[in-house]
Scaffold this motif. Structure first.
Motif, PDB file in Angstrom:
ATOM      1  N   ASP A  43       0.078  10.283  -6.455  1.00 17.21           N
ATOM      2  CA  ASP A  43      -0.641   9.876  -5.250  1.00 17.21           C
ATOM      3  C   ASP A  43      -2.121   9.622  -5.513  1.00 17.21           C
ATOM      4  O   ASP A  43      -2.672   8.575  -5.150  1.00 17.21           O
ATOM      5  CB  ASP A  43      -0.491  10.950  -4.168  1.00 17.21           C
ATOM      6  CG  ASP A  43       0.926  11.031  -3.631  1.00 17.21           C
ATOM      7  OD1 ASP A  43       1.739  10.162  -4.000  1.00 17.21           O
ATOM      8  OD2 ASP A  43       1.228  11.963  -2.868  1.00 17.21           O
ATOM      9  N   TYR A  46      -2.746   6.775  -8.094  1.00 18.44           N
ATOM     10  CA  TYR A  46      -2.428   5.471  -7.520  1.00 18.44           C
ATOM     11  C   TYR A  46      -3.649   4.892  -6.811  1.00 18.44           C
ATOM     12  O   TYR A  46      -3.971   3.706  -6.979  1.00 18.44           O
ATOM     13  CB  TYR A  46      -1.266   5.601  -6.545  1.00 18.44           C
ATOM     14  CG  TYR A  46      -0.890   4.314  -5.845  1.00 18.44           C
ATOM     15  CD1 TYR A  46      -0.287   3.275  -6.535  1.00 18.44           C
ATOM     16  CD2 TYR A  46      -1.145   4.143  -4.478  1.00 18.44           C
ATOM     17  CE1 TYR A  46       0.057   2.093  -5.902  1.00 18.44           C
ATOM     18  CE2 TYR A  46      -0.808   2.968  -3.833  1.00 18.44           C
ATOM     19  CZ  TYR A  46      -0.212   1.941  -4.546  1.00 18.44           C
ATOM     20  OH  TYR A  46       0.123   0.770  -3.913  1.00 18.44           O
ATOM     21  N   LYS A  63       3.601   1.802  -5.079  1.00 18.36           N
ATOM     22  CA  LYS A  63       3.408   3.066  -5.795  1.00 18.36           C
ATOM     23  C   LYS A  63       4.674   3.520  -6.504  1.00 18.36           C
ATOM     24  O   LYS A  63       4.617   4.138  -7.569  1.00 18.36           O
ATOM     25  CB  LYS A  63       2.933   4.144  -4.820  1.00 18.36           C
ATOM     26  CG  LYS A  63       2.642   5.485  -5.495  1.00 18.36           C
ATOM     27  CD  LYS A  63       2.049   6.490  -4.522  1.00 18.36           C
ATOM     28  CE  LYS A  63       3.071   6.881  -3.457  1.00 18.36           C
ATOM     29  NZ  LYS A  63       2.537   7.943  -2.564  1.00 18.36           N
TER      30      LYS A  63
END
Length: 363
Positions: A43, A46, A63
């Motif tokens: 997360d 990304y 992602k």
């Protein structure tokens, strides 16, 4: 040069095909991610690494590609190419799909690759017409007789669209009958080839003697030079005749010197250290791998319509590379070998997104 109407029609077809390819790979990725329990948690990376890397190209990858590709190494590399981008847009840009089926047709390998060692051709069928190995017209009866007269193991396989061992049929000389051959011809209908089985090098045979264990090399013709991108060795399962992973085999990355990686992947997407008969992959080095690579580098220069090619080779008892087939829509090998284009990635993305110097090459 094509007419304006024909060019627009071809471009429309390419766009439609691109949409279907993208949807297919997006769907596959989401299924794979579920099997991986969500994959790599990226997360933060990304937002901080991946999005900024691609922003200069005006592109924002999903992602989930990095959750999949970065899971094995557990570290982020923004150079991974999303499958929907690679198969949907990049391959059609770098390789002219209008020539694909004709270019890949195994019945013409003796013409395209006359100077490369290939499995011995017994006879072939092109669009329903039978030929002998020298391209002389023959009858169905003559084709059957050529097969029956061959005194060693041989196979019949489609000459077009025959990936992953699809529809290949093997015949032993002491068991095959005229009816067997006639039935095989009828089942194939058209576009197939009869070839001698390859006697592979002992190092490859030891990994699995029942299958022809092949080296898949991906090469890239870019900026006037052929680049070696990646290679895997495909090894069949015990007693299997084909070497693909889906039939219980293994795919093992190959290093530049021919040494196999420590681990190979199986059909369950598990990374394992040895094959089904207990041979450790790290103890194997492909013989004469440098000769395989050199043969590919020289051959790809002649195929400018296809900038990306996946080559299948074996090595025979004499240590010679034996060309099996090539695919102009090759797998990216990213899960097993890392980012497809490696150190070339930024140059490739610059060409694809910005420079577009190949835009008129498919006219």
């Amino acid at each position: 040069m094509r007419s304006g109407f024909r060019k627009k029609w071809d471009n429309l077809n390419l766009k439609v095909e691109s949409v279907f390819r993208k949807r297919k790979y997006q769907k596959n990725a989401k299924i794979r991610l579920k099997r991986m329990d969500g994959g790599f948690n990226c997360d933060k990376a990304y937002e901080e690494v991946i999005i900024p890397y691609w922003k200069k190209y005006g592109y924002k990858p999903a992602k989930y590609w990095y959750q999949i590709f970065c899971d094995r190494e557990q570290e982020i590399d923004p150079r991974y190419i999303p499958d929907d981008l690679y198969y949907g847009d990049m391959i059609p840009y770098f390789s002219n799909s209008q020539f694909r089926r004709f270019g890949e047709d195994k019945c013409y390998h003796d013409i395209w690759f006359a100077d490369i060692k290939r499995p011995q051709t017994i006879c072939k069928n092109i669009a329903g017409v039978f030929y002998d190995a020298e391209m002389n017209l023959i009858t169905v009866k003559q084709a059957v007789d050529l097969c029956l007269d061959y005194k060693e193991e041989f196979l019949i396989k489609p000459s077009i669209d025959s990936g992953e061992g699809r529809l290949i049929e093997f015949f032993a000389p002491d068991k095959v009958t005229e009816k067997d051959i006639e039935k095989a011809f009828k089942d194939m209908e058209a576009n197939f080839i009869m070839q001698a089985s390859v006697k592979q090098h002992p190092v490859l045979s030891r990994l699995n003697p029942s299958s022809l264990n092949t080296i898949r090399v991906v090469s890239f013709f870019f900026e006037g030079e052929v680049h070696f991108l990646s290679s895997i060795l495909r090894i069949g399962a015990t007693n299997a005749k084909v070497d693909n992973v889906g039939a219980g085999g293994f795919a093992c990355p190959v290093k530049m010197d021919g040494q196999l990686n420590d681990k190979a992947v199986n059909r369950k997407a598990e990374w394992v250290e040895e094959n089904s008969i207990g041979i450790k992959f790290k103890d194997v080095r492909i013989p004469y791998f440098d000769k395989v690579i050199e043969t590919i580098m020289q051959s790809h220069k002649k195929l400018a319509h296809f900038k990306l090619i996946g080559w299948d080779f074996s090595v025979d008892l004499e240590g010679d590379p034996v060309f099996i087939e090539f695919n102009v829509c090759p797998g990216s090998n990213q899960i097993s070998c890392g980012p497809t284009f490696g150190d070339l990635t930024e140059k490739v993305l610059e060409e694809f997104f910005i420079t577009r110097s190949l835009s008129n090459a498919q006219n």
